[in-house]
Motif scaffolding. Sequence first.
Motif, PDB file in Angstrom:
ATOM      1  N   THR A 328      10.547 -59.667   5.252  1.00 34.62           N
ATOM      2  CA  THR A 328      10.599 -58.168   5.567  1.00 34.62           C
ATOM      3  C   THR A 328      11.008 -57.619   6.651  1.00 34.62           C
ATOM      4  O   THR A 328      11.959 -56.942   6.944  1.00 34.62           O
ATOM      5  N   CYS A 329      11.861 -59.187   7.852  1.00 35.55           N
ATOM      6  CA  CYS A 329      12.456 -58.987   9.411  1.00 35.55           C
ATOM      7  C   CYS A 329      14.024 -58.849   8.592  1.00 35.55           C
ATOM      8  O   CYS A 329      14.622 -57.487   9.024  1.00 35.55           O
ATOM      9  N   HIS A 330      14.319 -59.530   7.955  1.00 37.31           N
ATOM     10  CA  HIS A 330      15.817 -58.597   7.070  1.00 37.31           C
ATOM     11  C   HIS A 330      15.836 -58.085   6.549  1.00 37.31           C
ATOM     12  O   HIS A 330      17.277 -57.032   6.286  1.00 37.31           O
ATOM     13  N   SER A 331      14.923 -57.018   5.247  1.00 42.68           N
ATOM     14  CA  SER A 331      14.891 -56.212   4.843  1.00 42.68           C
ATOM     15  C   SER A 331      14.720 -54.842   5.668  1.00 42.68           C
ATOM     16  O   SER A 331      15.713 -53.111   5.587  1.00 42.68           O
ATOM     17  N   GLY A 332      14.029 -54.651   6.795  1.00 42.90           N
ATOM     18  CA  GLY A 332      13.630 -53.687   7.874  1.00 42.90           C
ATOM     19  C   GLY A 332      14.460 -53.682   8.863  1.00 42.90           C
ATOM     20  O   GLY A 332      14.806 -52.251   9.610  1.00 42.90           O
ATOM     21  N   MET A 333      15.203 -54.469   9.478  1.00 44.02           N
ATOM     22  CA  MET A 333      15.974 -53.845  10.324  1.00 44.02           C
ATOM     23  C   MET A 333      17.419 -53.329  10.046  1.00 44.02           C
ATOM     24  O   MET A 333      18.041 -53.918   9.094  1.00 44.02           O
ATOM     25  N   ALA A 334      17.169 -52.736  11.738  1.00 45.55           N
ATOM     26  CA  ALA A 334      18.642 -52.155  11.252  1.00 45.55           C
ATOM     27  C   ALA A 334      19.898 -52.392  11.260  1.00 45.55           C
ATOM     28  O   ALA A 334      19.865 -54.338  12.482  1.00 45.55           O
ATOM     29  N   THR A 335      21.010 -52.284  10.898  1.00 44.75           N
ATOM     30  CA  THR A 335      22.585 -53.562  11.362  1.00 44.75           C
ATOM     31  C   THR A 335      23.376 -52.349  13.123  1.00 44.75           C
ATOM     32  O   THR A 335      22.824 -51.955  13.276  1.00 44.75           O
TER      33      THR A 335
END
Length: 345
Positions: A328-335
């Motif tokens: 979830t952290c990987h997919s939800g974080m902004a670049t």
Amino acid sequence: MTDFPNPEDLTGFDEIRRLMRELPGPDLEAASAVATREAQLTKPAGALGRLEEITQWLATWQGRKQPRINRPRIAVFAANHGVAAQGVSAYPSSVTRQMVDNFLQGGAAVNQLVGTIDGDLRVYELDLDNPTADFTVEAAMSEAACAQAMAYGMMAVEAGIDVLGLGEMGIGNTTSAAALCLGLFGGTAEEWVGPGTGVSGEALARKIAVVDKAYALHKDACGKDALKWLAAVGGLELAAIAGAVLAARLAKTPVLLDGFVSTAAAAVVYAIDPRALDHCLVAHVSAEPGHRRLIAKIGQEPLLDLGMRLGEGSGAAVAVSLLRAAATCHSGMATFGQAGVSGPV
């Protein structure tokens, strides 16, 4: 997904060995995509530590550039052991069925833990009224019975599962796991045998003696053949777990191994091909002393160290939350670009 043998059709180890030669490798394209995105997320490189490793592992074995944990399953395999008659457990064999009933009624620890992850709990009974033979006298299972139990375990792997946690229930099965580890990896019975359900003193000494006796009885016939050791001193639930591990690899489904017994069952697959457990992570290190030794033997690092020794997939259920957090952290974080945050210089 791969069509697995029907338990009624699988009568020996030749088919298992054939399947072992067909194991798919990792999805390197998915792994690369995750690594590329990871480098662009709004955090210092490596700041999430092992969560980043988990994300890449999930992507590699789910074959998804954005891994997810929406459909976790915990599979608990239950069976009885003839060696329990040797007094190696603090509980009678009747507890195996009683605990299966408890699982089905929702009253066990694993039921509560699976509820917290919105998971799917499946309980698989393996001929509870007919325990394996006492492996201090003869082989626990015939080759055919062992292979059929493995095929039964393969059926726990179904399309759409995001991760499969493997647990067990069976009075006497830490004795079986210790004997199996001794056969697969050597050492001494004292190094592999632990208290299990809570034996100590004379009862623990008896348990060690039982494992020593079993090793002496079967070592010449089994040699270095992992499948023969599984049949000689394993249990129906250990064989089913080994089958589930193999089927999950063929289906490219990530696996969480629970405690000592589940890891010992998976070690059979590792002993045949060390790469065959690349799709597996050890969920936690059990308080059972042989588990830490076994984890080192198969080159893994447990996700959790909570002093648990319950079995029944409990540690795997807890570890699913870590996997979900990582994905979830990987997919939800902004670049950096999306958030307007300056990247590293």
